[in-house]
Design a protein around this motif. Structure first.
Motif, PDB file in Angstrom:
ATOM      1  N   ILE A 106       1.141  -1.164  -0.020  1.00 45.05           N
ATOM      2  CA  ILE A 106      -0.659   0.026  -0.181  1.00 45.05           C
ATOM      3  C   ILE A 106       1.045   0.899  -0.344  1.00 45.05           C
ATOM      4  O   ILE A 106       0.671   2.317  -0.392  1.00 45.05           O
ATOM      5  CB  ILE A 106      -0.735  -0.127   1.389  1.00 45.05           C
ATOM      6  N   TYR A 107       1.955   0.772   1.439  1.00 41.65           N
ATOM      7  CA  TYR A 107       2.611   2.337   0.946  1.00 41.65           C
ATOM      8  C   TYR A 107       3.737   2.741  -0.637  1.00 41.65           C
ATOM      9  O   TYR A 107       3.916   4.183  -1.241  1.00 41.65           O
ATOM     10  CB  TYR A 107       3.616   2.584   2.005  1.00 41.65           C
TER      11      TYR A 107
ATOM     12  N   ILE B  89       0.264  10.490   0.724  1.00 44.51           N
ATOM     13  CA  ILE B  89       0.890   9.424   2.129  1.00 44.51           C
ATOM     14  C   ILE B  89       0.315  11.259   2.570  1.00 44.51           C
ATOM     15  O   ILE B  89       1.586  11.779   2.692  1.00 44.51           O
ATOM     16  CB  ILE B  89       1.858   9.247   2.111  1.00 44.51           C
ATOM     17  N   LEU B  90      -0.155  10.403   3.875  1.00 46.75           N
ATOM     18  CA  LEU B  90      -0.671  11.635   5.290  1.00 46.75           C
ATOM     19  C   LEU B  90       0.248  10.863   5.754  1.00 46.75           C
ATOM     20  O   LEU B  90      -0.483   9.672   6.760  1.00 46.75           O
ATOM     21  CB  LEU B  90      -1.238  12.137   5.229  1.00 46.75           C
TER      22      LEU B  90
ATOM     23  N   LEU C 171       4.114  13.556  -0.234  1.00 51.39           N
ATOM     24  CA  LEU C 171       3.843  14.058   1.130  1.00 51.39           C
ATOM     25  C   LEU C 171       2.868  14.438   1.731  1.00 51.39           C
ATOM     26  O   LEU C 171       3.003  16.136   1.389  1.00 51.39           O
ATOM     27  CB  LEU C 171       5.124  14.201   2.177  1.00 51.39           C
ATOM     28  N   TYR C 172       2.016  14.841   2.844  1.00 55.15           N
ATOM     29  CA  TYR C 172       0.672  15.511   3.185  1.00 55.15           C
ATOM     30  C   TYR C 172       1.504  15.015   5.155  1.00 55.15           C
ATOM     31  O   TYR C 172       1.162  14.465   5.451  1.00 55.15           O
ATOM     32  CB  TYR C 172      -0.538  15.255   2.956  1.00 55.15           C
ATOM     33  N   LEU C 173       1.288  16.470   5.597  1.00 57.71           N
ATOM     34  CA  LEU C 173       1.420  16.478   6.956  1.00 57.71           C
ATOM     35  C   LEU C 173       0.641  17.258   7.519  1.00 57.71           C
ATOM     36  O   LEU C 173       0.647  18.605   6.818  1.00 57.71           O
ATOM     37  CB  LEU C 173       2.793  17.267   7.255  1.00 57.71           C
TER      38      LEU C 173
ATOM     39  N   HIS D 247      -0.835  20.065   4.997  1.00 56.72           N
ATOM     40  CA  HIS D 247      -0.033  20.538   3.718  1.00 56.72           C
ATOM     41  C   HIS D 247       0.329  19.763   3.203  1.00 56.72           C
ATOM     42  O   HIS D 247       1.458  18.856   3.869  1.00 56.72           O
ATOM     43  CB  HIS D 247       0.454  21.055   4.793  1.00 56.72           C
ATOM     44  N   LYS D 248       0.718  19.908   2.364  1.00 56.93           N
ATOM     45  CA  LYS D 248       2.511  19.468   0.984  1.00 56.93           C
ATOM     46  C   LYS D 248       3.209  19.235   1.972  1.00 56.93           C
ATOM     47  O   LYS D 248       3.577  20.921   1.535  1.00 56.93           O
ATOM     48  CB  LYS D 248       1.784  19.792  -0.495  1.00 56.93           C
TER      49      LYS D 248
END
Length: 106
Positions: free
Chosen positions: A40-41, A47-48, A74-76, A89-90
């Motif tokens: 999945i990764y 991906i958050l 990537l999102y955080l 946030h990207k």
């Protein structure tokens, strides 16, 4: 927050504090390796994740791996200091795009 959740957090925090740095680092690397080997990764376009605090699993190697590649994105999350609202946030560069949000969390 539920009182039992607070008790559980304290208990976990106490157990983490008793664990040696070497053992925690070894576990963190094992967790990162496991996640990065997951289909999945590896197939994800987005991906958050979270930026780890001192007592959380250090997933910074995963964050760095994601931003070093063209995909996935990537999102955080971040809690806005003025509104206490969680926003997503990207992230393209960990070094320049992170700032402290509410409660001192990045």
């Amino acid at each position: 927050m539920d009182i039992s959740k607070n008790k559980l957090r304290k208990k976990i925090g106490f157990e983490i504090a008793k664990t040696s740095t070497e053992l925690r680092n070894a576990h963190d690397l094992k967790i990162c390796s496991y996640l990065q080997s997951n289909d999945i990764y590896n197939k994800a376009n987005n991906i958050l994740l979270y930026y780890p605090l001192g007592d959380e699993v250090n997933i910074i190697p995963i964050l760095e791996n994601i931003i070093s590649r063209p995909s996935p994105t990537l999102y955080l999350p971040k809690i806005q200091t003025d509104t206490d609202i969680l926003t997503i946030h990207k992230i393209v560069n960990l070094e320049y795009e992170l700032s402290v949000g509410a409660m001192g969390v990045i």
